[in-house]
Write an enzyme that holds these catalytic residues in place. Structure first.
Site, mmCIF file in Angstrom:
data_model
loop_
_atom_site.group_PDB
_atom_site.id
_atom_site.type_symbol
_atom_site.label_atom_id
_atom_site.label_comp_id
_atom_site.label_asym_id
_atom_site.label_seq_id
_atom_site.Cartn_x
_atom_site.Cartn_y
_atom_site.Cartn_z
ATOM 1 N N ASN A 62 2.656 4.233 10.364
ATOM 2 C CA ASN A 62 2.131 4.819 11.525
ATOM 3 C C ASN A 62 2.656 4.439 12.699
ATOM 4 O OD1 ASN A 62 0.306 2.863 10.123
ATOM 5 N ND2 ASN A 62 -0.420 2.860 12.232
ATOM 6 N N MET B 79 -1.376 -6.606 7.277
ATOM 7 C CA MET B 79 -2.430 -7.404 6.719
ATOM 8 C C MET B 79 -1.980 -8.094 5.651
ATOM 9 S SD MET B 79 -5.221 -4.683 7.306
ATOM 10 C CE MET B 79 -5.268 -3.568 8.926
ATOM 11 N N SER B 80 -0.873 -8.404 5.479
ATOM 12 C CA SER B 80 -0.213 -9.025 3.950
ATOM 13 C C SER B 80 1.001 -9.923 4.400
ATOM 14 C CB SER B 80 0.150 -8.104 3.095
ATOM 15 O OG SER B 80 1.116 -7.240 3.298
ATOM 16 N N ALA C 104 3.090 -1.872 3.601
ATOM 17 C CA ALA C 104 2.785 -0.991 4.800
ATOM 18 C C ALA C 104 2.508 -1.748 5.983
ATOM 19 C CB ALA C 104 1.667 -0.024 4.313
ATOM 20 N N HIS D 229 -3.481 0.496 -4.269
ATOM 21 C CA HIS D 229 -2.962 -0.620 -5.169
ATOM 22 C C HIS D 229 -3.406 -0.438 -6.416
ATOM 23 C CE1 HIS D 229 -1.753 -3.147 -1.915
ATOM 24 N NE2 HIS D 229 -2.348 -2.462 -1.202
ATOM 25 N N HIS E 64 -5.682 -9.260 -0.590
ATOM 26 C CA HIS E 64 -5.397 -9.363 0.476
ATOM 27 C C HIS E 64 -6.533 -10.540 1.224
ATOM 28 C CE1 HIS E 64 -3.751 -5.490 0.177
ATOM 29 N NE2 HIS E 64 -2.786 -5.598 1.187
ATOM 30 N N HIS F 110 -6.161 4.982 6.764
ATOM 31 C CA HIS F 110 -5.640 4.495 5.548
ATOM 32 C C HIS F 110 -4.967 5.428 4.799
ATOM 33 C CE1 HIS F 110 -4.905 1.723 2.184
ATOM 34 N NE2 HIS F 110 -5.570 2.222 1.444
ATOM 35 N N TYR G 206 -8.588 -10.153 3.448
ATOM 36 C CA TYR G 206 -9.731 -9.386 3.912
ATOM 37 C C TYR G 206 -10.555 -9.011 2.936
ATOM 38 C CZ TYR G 206 -6.967 -5.218 3.181
ATOM 39 O OH TYR G 206 -6.220 -4.074 2.430
ATOM 40 N N GLU G 207 -10.114 -8.980 1.687
ATOM 41 C CA GLU G 207 -10.954 -8.522 0.630
ATOM 42 C C GLU G 207 -11.996 -9.623 0.229
ATOM 43 O OE1 GLU G 207 -8.678 -6.237 -2.680
ATOM 44 O OE2 GLU G 207 -6.793 -7.031 -1.326
ATOM 45 N N SER H 221 0.869 -1.110 -0.015
ATOM 46 C CA SER H 221 0.067 -0.041 -0.010
ATOM 47 C C SER H 221 0.852 1.114 -0.154
ATOM 48 C CB SER H 221 -0.759 0.294 1.199
ATOM 49 O OG SER H 221 -1.732 -1.094 1.222
HETATM 50 N N1 HPA Z 1 -2.040 -1.981 11.663
HETATM 51 C C1 HPA Z 1 -2.164 -3.074 10.932
HETATM 52 N N2 HPA Z 1 -1.735 -2.769 9.146
HETATM 53 C C2 HPA Z 1 -1.499 -1.745 9.059
HETATM 54 C C3 HPA Z 1 -1.071 -0.545 9.862
HETATM 55 C C4 HPA Z 1 -1.439 -0.909 11.426
HETATM 56 O O1 HPA Z 1 -1.272 0.151 12.155
HETATM 57 N N3 HPA Z 1 -0.536 0.422 9.199
HETATM 58 C C5 HPA Z 1 -0.275 -0.143 8.142
HETATM 59 N N4 HPA Z 1 -0.762 -1.275 7.902
#
Ligand code: HPA
Length: 280
Positions: free
Chosen positions: A241, A217-218, A116, A64, A86, A253, A88-89, A33
């Site tokens: 973050n 998440m990947s 990310a 993406h 992913h 996001h 989750y999609e 991402s």
């Molecule tokens: N948590 C989970 N997935 C993420 C995060 C997060 O803080 N930042 C970017 N992808």
């Protein structure tokens, strides 16, 4: 939706890619991402939108773009995934893993996987790049594996080892390259969750206690498929973050995509340096 694929399905996709590109790729590169800009560095690029490939999971997430970019980077034949699917999609774990199987069938021997991620280690700041030294397969510990289903022995063993999931020589090369380029490179353990929600403060305290430095998440299912298939893996998290360890700062996001702009130039230096240094 496919729970698992056959060898001939993987080969159908691989043939469709092969028919569109010149030189077969030796290196795969997956861009997470906000990191898709790295694909612009590819020379003699051929673009293949995911919907034009049989069985390929298309990417539905903002940030993406959803295409393959085949060409050269530092003189090496690369196949770049600009965007990924992913779990989750709504895709099955087999679908999440399919691109790695296709790379394997195309002759890719090394994959560089990026994502990310939220920084769980309090020393990390948004915009940092973390070399992944190992992962916590939390999504897998709850029973979700891209290797579930009949094992295809031609592709790899039923019970693959995960001792050196992230290749030690490639990691050493990345550290050297970052040092020479003056890029700060953090190192740590990536925890892979299913998402799509971000973590609660209690989730994050748990992740810190069990040894996570970053969370996302990947990546983890992709690494498992790559390793089972005998490909070498180098992994990077772009820290987008500080995961909300203080319990006060919501994660969005938008900030994930913003941090990508800081991370892409650093990742490009490291990836180029590693590709220039590593011939096989
Ligand atoms: N948590 C989970 N997935 C993420 C995060 C997060 O803080 N930042 C970017 N992808």
């Amino acid at each position: 939706m496919s729970d698992y694929f056959s060898l001939s399905q993987f080969d159908e996709t691989a043939h469709a890619v092969k028919a569109r590109i010149g030189q077969p790729p030796a290196f795969g590169l997956i861009l997470g991402s906000g990191l898709g800009g790295l694909a612009d560095a590819v020379e003699r690029a051929v673009h293949i939108p995911y919907p034009e490939l049989p069985h390929w999971p298309t990417s539905t997430v903002q940030g993406h773009s959803g295409q393959l970019v085949a060409g050269q980077l530092e003189g090496q034949p690369v196949l770049v995934m600009q965007g990924r699917a992913h779990y989750y999609e709504g895709y099955s774990m087999a679908q999440v893993g399919l691109p790695l199987r296709v790379m394997q069938r195309l002759g890719v021997h090394t994959v560089i996987i990026t994502n990310a991620a939220g920084g769980v280690n309090p020393e990390f700041s948004p915009g940092d790049v973390m070399l992944i030294t190992d992962h916590l397969n939390l999504i897998g510990m709850s029973g979700l594996s891209p290797l579930r289903g009949p094992n295809i022995d031609e592709l790899g063993p039923r019970f693959p080892d995960m001792m050196h999931a992230y290749n030690p020589e490639l990691r050493a090369a990345a550290v050297r390259v970052a040092q020479q380029a003056g890029v700060r490179l953090q190192q740590g353990v990536y925890a892979g969750l299913a998402g799509p929600n971000f973590e609660t403060p209690a989730d994050l305290r748990f992740l810190r206690v069990v040894g996570a430095d970053a969370v996302g998440m990947s990546t983890v299912p992709e690494v498992i498929v790559a390793r089972q298939g005998g490909m070498r893996v180098l992994g990077f998290s772009g820290i987008s973050n500080k995961a909300n360890l203080d319990g006060n700062t919501p994660t969005t996001h938008a900030e994930v995509l913003q941090a990508g702009a800081l991370i892409v130039p650093k990742l490009e230096k490291i990836v180029r340096g590693v590709l220039a240094e590593v011939k096989r």
